[in-house]
Design an enzyme around this catalytic site. Structure first.
Site, PDB file in Angstrom:
ATOM      1  N   TYR A  59       0.861  -1.180   0.000  1.00 53.04           N
ATOM      2  CA  TYR A  59       0.000   0.000   0.000  1.00 53.04           C
ATOM      3  C   TYR A  59       0.896   1.227   0.000  1.00 53.04           C
ATOM      4  O   TYR A  59       1.537   1.545   1.002  1.00 53.04           O
ATOM      5  CB  TYR A  59      -0.921  -0.029   1.214  1.00 53.04           C
ATOM      6  CG  TYR A  59      -1.953   1.079   1.284  1.00 53.04           C
ATOM      7  CD1 TYR A  59      -2.220   1.914   0.200  1.00 53.04           C
ATOM      8  CD2 TYR A  59      -2.673   1.282   2.454  1.00 53.04           C
ATOM      9  CE1 TYR A  59      -3.170   2.919   0.288  1.00 53.04           C
ATOM     10  CE2 TYR A  59      -3.629   2.280   2.542  1.00 53.04           C
ATOM     11  CZ  TYR A  59      -3.862   3.092   1.465  1.00 53.04           C
ATOM     12  OH  TYR A  59      -4.803   4.095   1.547  1.00 53.04           O
TER      13      TYR A  59
ATOM     14  N   LYS B 284      -1.458  -1.501  -3.940  1.00 50.42           N
ATOM     15  CA  LYS B 284      -2.541  -0.517  -3.882  1.00 50.42           C
ATOM     16  C   LYS B 284      -1.898   0.852  -4.019  1.00 50.42           C
ATOM     17  O   LYS B 284      -1.117   1.280  -3.165  1.00 50.42           O
ATOM     18  CB  LYS B 284      -3.315  -0.627  -2.567  1.00 50.42           C
ATOM     19  CG  LYS B 284      -4.417   0.415  -2.425  1.00 50.42           C
ATOM     20  CD  LYS B 284      -5.092   0.343  -1.060  1.00 50.42           C
ATOM     21  CE  LYS B 284      -6.114   1.462  -0.918  1.00 50.42           C
ATOM     22  NZ  LYS B 284      -6.703   1.501   0.452  1.00 50.42           N
TER      23      LYS B 284
END
Length: 299
Positions: free
Chosen positions: A142, A170
């Protein structure tokens, strides 16, 4: 058993970073979490990300995180990918949370860039690989420098993509050039972590989204992705443009605040927030109603 995945879409295409429902007195609402998870999957989500920032992970305990994963896996784990956030700015703690999530039945891990202590790229590389080595679960990185203070460089993303269990990223970096470079070279499945850039990121090779707006518009997001991947780009663009009021409206203040407000307006479990977050004001809720209506979301 989690739903089928492919190397291109290891966690499906449409995931929502789910809020953590609380009872009126601020306790963890596991029944509400199960009902909300079922609603989100019924609405078109392939997966749910638990214990992320939208799940108020900074203010839930380790025990609550495990309880939430266990409850949601029980409710929808046979038909949705359940990805558990386990990233912190302490590698040892992150390893503990990763093992705990695996024991609770999670199908994958979301590992955010260590925040506040601003490690160099080699520190990021060693942190992420240590977490990936701690369990047998696939890992989604992320990258959100606006919160963490440090971006994962595209060179580091390429290095991390060599790890057999680091399978996805992400992307909330807001840099389409860096995304293009890393998608082409890393082998990682790419997920948009910034709703207003969902379509642009698809255009440079993203596989899907990890969305906040998916709380209220999962069907539209699925239609957008399906149109784009089928080559109906004008249709995908029209859906993107129709959702612009929602993309804007859900983030006029902190995203968790308005996600819980929107779910409350629809009658779904959400509950209050834990300090330092606070509930939406009447004025913010009134504006949110206007934004959602303008984007075709029914309340």
């Amino acid at each position: 058993m989690a739903p089928t995945s492919t190397p291109q879409t290891p966690f499906g295409r449409v995931l929502t970073a789910m809020v953590t429902p609380f009872t009126p007195d601020g306790a963890l609402d596991l029944d509400g979490a199960q009902r909300l998870a079922a609603h989100l999957v019924d609405s078109g989500n392939d997966g749910l990300v638990l214990n992320g920032t939208t799940g108020e992970s900074p203010t839930t305990s380790d025990a609550e995180k495990a309880q939430l994963v266990r409850a949601v896996v029980e409710a929808v784990g046979d038909r949705a990918h359940i990805v558990a956030g386990c990233g912190t700015n302490d590698t040892h703690h992150s390893l503990e949370l990763a093992r705990q999530a695996e024991a609770a039945g999670a199908h994958g891990l979301l590992v955010v860039t260590p925040y506040y202590n601003k490690p160099p790229q080699e520190g990021l590389y060693q942190h992420f690989t240590a977490v990936a080595d701690a369990t047998g679960l696939p890992v989604m990185l992320y990258d959100i420098p606006g919160r963490s203070g440090v971006a994962i460089s595209h060179e580091t993303l390429v290095r991390l993509g060599e790890h057999p269990r680091i399978v996805a990223n992400k992307d909330a970096k807001g840099d389409l050039g860096a995304a293009s470079w890393a998608i082409a070279r890393s082998g990682l499945a790419w997920y948009s972590g910034d709703d207003i850039l969902n379509l642009p990121l698809l255009s440079v090779g993203a596989a899907g989204v990890v969305s906040v707006v998916g709380h209220v518009a999962a069907a539209q997001l699925r239609a957008l992705i399906e149109a784009y991947t089928a080559g109906r780009v004008a249709e995908a663009t029209a859906i993107h443009q129709s959702l612009l009021p929602v993309f804007t409206g859900m983030f006029r203040t902190q995203g968790v605040i308005l996600s819980k407000a929107a779910l409350g307006l629809q009658g779904h479990p959400a509950g209050p927030l834990r300090l330092p977050l606070v509930s939406a004001t009447p004025e913010e809720i009134a504006r949110l109603k206007e934004d959602l209506a303008a984007g075709g979301v029914h309340l």
